[in-house]
Structure formats: structure tokens, C-alpha cells
Design a protein around this motif. Structure first.
Motif, short mmCIF file in Angstrom:
data_model
loop_
_atom_site.label_atom_id
_atom_site.label_comp_id
_atom_site.label_asym_id
_atom_site.label_seq_id
_atom_site.Cartn_x
_atom_site.Cartn_y
_atom_site.Cartn_z
N SER A 246 20.37 29.49 60.55
CA SER A 246 19.72 30.68 61.11
C SER A 246 18.65 30.27 62.11
O SER A 246 18.51 30.87 63.18
CB SER A 246 19.09 31.52 59.99
N ASP A 271 26.19 30.91 65.61
CA ASP A 271 26.99 31.50 64.55
C ASP A 271 26.34 32.76 64.02
O ASP A 271 25.29 33.18 64.49
CB ASP A 271 27.25 30.48 63.43
N PHE A 272 26.95 33.36 63.00
CA PHE A 272 26.51 34.66 62.49
C PHE A 272 25.55 34.55 61.30
O PHE A 272 25.27 35.56 60.65
CB PHE A 272 27.73 35.48 62.07
N VAL A 275 22.76 37.09 60.88
CA VAL A 275 23.21 38.40 60.41
C VAL A 275 23.17 38.45 58.89
O VAL A 275 22.66 39.40 58.28
CB VAL A 275 24.62 38.72 60.93
N TYR A 276 23.73 37.41 58.25
CA TYR A 276 23.69 37.35 56.80
C TYR A 276 22.25 37.29 56.29
O TYR A 276 21.92 37.87 55.24
CB TYR A 276 24.49 36.15 56.30
N ALA A 301 20.74 44.05 61.71
CA ALA A 301 21.87 43.15 61.40
C ALA A 301 23.10 43.56 62.20
O ALA A 301 23.82 42.70 62.75
CB ALA A 301 22.16 43.17 59.91
N LEU A 302 23.36 44.86 62.27
CA LEU A 302 24.51 45.34 63.03
C LEU A 302 24.34 45.04 64.52
O LEU A 302 25.27 44.57 65.19
CB LEU A 302 24.67 46.85 62.81
N TYR A 305 24.77 41.32 65.11
CA TYR A 305 26.18 40.92 65.06
C TYR A 305 26.82 41.11 66.43
O TYR A 305 27.53 40.23 66.95
CB TYR A 305 26.93 41.72 64.01
N ALA A 309 28.21 38.19 68.86
CA ALA A 309 29.62 38.24 69.21
C ALA A 309 29.81 38.20 70.73
O ALA A 309 30.73 37.53 71.23
CB ALA A 309 30.26 39.52 68.64
#
Length: 353
Positions: A246, A271-272, A275-276, A301-302, A305, A309
Motif C-alpha cells: 500500500s 496494485d490494488f 483499495v483493500y 475505495a471505489l 479502484y 485501474a
């Protein structure tokens, strides 16, 4: 010059139980906790002490027996000597005043005299203070009623370790509800006399853990990594990986402008994991009943993402500075009016967290 010593003694029953503690500890100052009935035992005229049996003519006041000058003592009187709550409140207030005026003073609490309620209240106040020495006056006891006169001796008990263990349980409860600042505050209070080494090591570990998790909880990744580095053996590996990845992704996202570093980096470097991280953060807010905060983190978070992306595309799109020519025809028609710089500013979004 030694540290100031202060004796707090409950008064009632056998005067020898108080006198012996004065003789042994030789305090600089004495605070007698008594009731209206036992107040004369402190410095009353005649022989106000003992004398409850026909064969006992009584004894002089406690300060006379122990040779305590008037300027070295004071008496605090309770309204109800059978009320342990009042006794606790009074002794607690006395201790707080002592800590305010003489933070480094050695405080001895002799709880042996007086009623059981007064003794219980004095002991509870001493435990909550956490730095007192408890004093019990013992001796030869041929029956359960009293100690033989002349056999009295003092036994001391340190309350520090027990106090720390109780506060430690409170800090662990804060961890369970994800209240890391409160846990840090509780652990930060243990700055007085040292405790046993294993317990001290555990306190330092938990303190670093509370501070690290507290930083992580507000997305301060670098301070979190520094504090949690000393806790790596107690943190699950997946948590360490989540924190590290993160932090790396956030560093890329927060690069200035479109970001030369971003443009040069492989899209797969990002990476994501953030978000997590936000999803876990939202869950913690929900457990605390802070649902508005949880909803805000879910929204972010949305949004995050989508931001990641877009940057992971073969031709990355940076939300802080969007080139509308990279958008679909329909979106270009919607956002494509005006000069290029104007078009970019209209569709740009902040890249911070």
C-alpha cells in the motif's frame, strides 16, 4: 538528600498498628484518615487510644506515642467510616494532591487500622494510583481478634506490577475496538518506577504496536512502517505485505502532476492493495459505530479502484491530468470542448488519498 516520604494511615482500633508504621518508615509527612469517633486518637488530650478492655488503661494520642511534631501531620475526616466508596474517594483525592505537589514522593499507605470499609477504600485508591507502597502491620496473633502488643512489624507490598497489569488489560480492550490512540495513551502512562523486565518488554512492544497501527489507521504509511518494524514478529505476514505494498502504491499515486515517475514505471508496479486497505479501514469504523466515516472510506475505495485501474492500462490515464484523446468517443464528446489545457483541467481529479 532522599526523596520525600509520605505516610497515609487509616485510624481506628489499636493505635500500635499506626505507631509501628511511623516508627519503621519515619515519614516526612503523615496524613491520618479517620472518622469523627477516631479523630481524637490522632492528637486528642489524655489517653484517647485503646483502653477498650478493663485491664487496658489506654494510651496517649498517636502523634505523642510516635513523637510526631504538629507541622508534620494532618488529619482527614470521613463522614461515614462504614462507606468504602467515601474512603476510596477521600484517599484518592489525597493521593492526587500529593502527586500534584510532590510527583516524586514515596507514598506508603497503611491500611491496617480502622474499619474494613476504610481499609478497602484505602487499598483501592492505592492500587489506582499505581505507585504506592502498601503497608500491613502484622504480628503474633494468638486469636483472630488482634495482634499481641509488642509483636507488631510492618510488611510492605509494591502495587506497581499489579497496577500495570490492570491497565494493560484496559489497553488490550482498546486494541479490540481499534482505538489505537486510547491504547497508546494508556501505555504511555507507564513512566514511573520500572516493572519486571518481561512485563516492561511487553509494554514497549505494545506501545510501538499502538503507535504504528494508529499511524496506519490514518494512512500515514511511513511512520507506521517505522513503528511496526519492531513488532514484525507479532504481526501477521499478510498485514506486513499489505502495509508495504500500500505504501509503495500510494507513493506512485502521490507523485507530482502526471508524474514522470509514474510514466516511467511499469503499470503493474501499481496494485490494488490501497483499495483493500480502505475497505479494512471502513470495517474498523463500522465496528466503532462510526458509520458516516465508514461510508466515506467505502466511497474513496471505489474511487481509488477506478483511479488505479486507469493507471494500469497499457496506455495509462492519470486522473490528476487526463488527456481527453485517450477517452472513448462518447466521453470525448462530453468533455472535449475548449483548449487542451482547459479540457484537462475539466476532467482532472486529485490523485491524493
Amino acid at each position: 538528600m532522599g526523596r520525600l516520604s509520605i505516610l497515609i494511615a487509616t485510624v481506628g482500633g489499636r493505635s500500635g498498628l499506626v505507631v509501628e508504621s511511623i516508627r519503621q518508615y519515619k515519614p516526612s509527612r503523615i496524613i491520618f484518615v479517620c472518622s469523627a469517633e477516631t479523630r481524637p486518637q490522632v492528637d486528642g488530650p489524655g489517653k484517647p487510644c485503646d483502653g477498650s478492655r478493663p485491664d487496658d488503661p489506654g494510651r496517649e494520642a498517636i502523634v505523642v506515642q510516635a513523637g510526631v511534631p504538629p507541622e508534620c501531620y494532618e488529619a482527614v475526616k470521613l463522614k461515614d467510616h462504614e462507606d468504602p466508596i467515601e474512603a476510596y474517594s477521600v484517599v484518592r483525592k489525597v493521593l492526587q494532591q500529593i502527586r500534584k505537589e510532590n510527583p516524586e514522593a514515596v507514598v506508603i499507605v497503611n491500611y491496617t487500622g480502622a474499619t474494613k470499609a476504610m481499609s478497602a477504600g484505602a487499598m483501592m485508591a492505592a492500587f489506582d494510583d499505581g505507585r504506592c507502597i502498601l503497608c500491613a502491620v502484622l504480628g503474633h496473633r494468638p486469636s483472630l481478634h488482634q495482634v499481641d502488643e509488642g509483636t507488631e512489624y510492618c510488611r510492605s507490598y509494591e502495587v506497581r506490577d499489579l497496577h500495570v497489569r490492570r491497565r494493560l488489560q484496559m489497553a488490550l480492550a482498546c486494541f479490540e475496538r481499534f482505538d489505537y490512540p486510547a491504547a497508546d495513551h494508556l501505555l504511555d502512562e507507564f513512566t514511573g518506577p520500572p516493572v519486571e523486565i518481561p512485563l516492561s518488554n511487553r509494554l514497549q512492544l505494545l506501545r510501538a504496536l499502538a503507535r504504528g497501527l494508529g499511524h496506519w489507521d490514518v494512512l500515514n504509511y511511513e511512520p507506521a512502517r517505522k513503528n511496526l518494524a519492531v513488532c514484525s514478529n507479532v504481526i501477521p505476514r499478510e498485514c506486513v505485505r499489505l502495509l508495504d505494498r500500500s505504501a509503495k502504491s500510494v507513493a506512485i499515486l502521490q507523485a507530482p502532476g502526471a508524474g514522470a515517475a509514474q510514466a516511467q514505471a511499469s503499470p503493474r508496479t501499481l496494485d490494488f492493495d490501497p483499495v483493500y486497505d480502505f475497505l479494512h479501514n471502513a470495517r474498523r469504523r463500522g465496528v466503532q459505530g462510526r458509520y458516516d466515516d465508514a461510508l466515506a472510506r467505502l466511497y474513496r475505495a471505489l474511487e481509488l479502484y477506478a483511479q488505479i485501474a486507469l493507471q494500469r492500462r497499457p496506455v495509462p490515464i492519470y486522473t490528476g491530468q487526463v488527456d481527453v484523446t485517450l477517452l472513448s468517443a462518447a466521453l470525448q464528446a462530453k468533455y472535449g470542448n475548449g483548449e487542451p489545457s482547459e479540457r484537462k483541467s475539466r476532467v482532472g481529479a486529485g490523485s491524493g488519498l
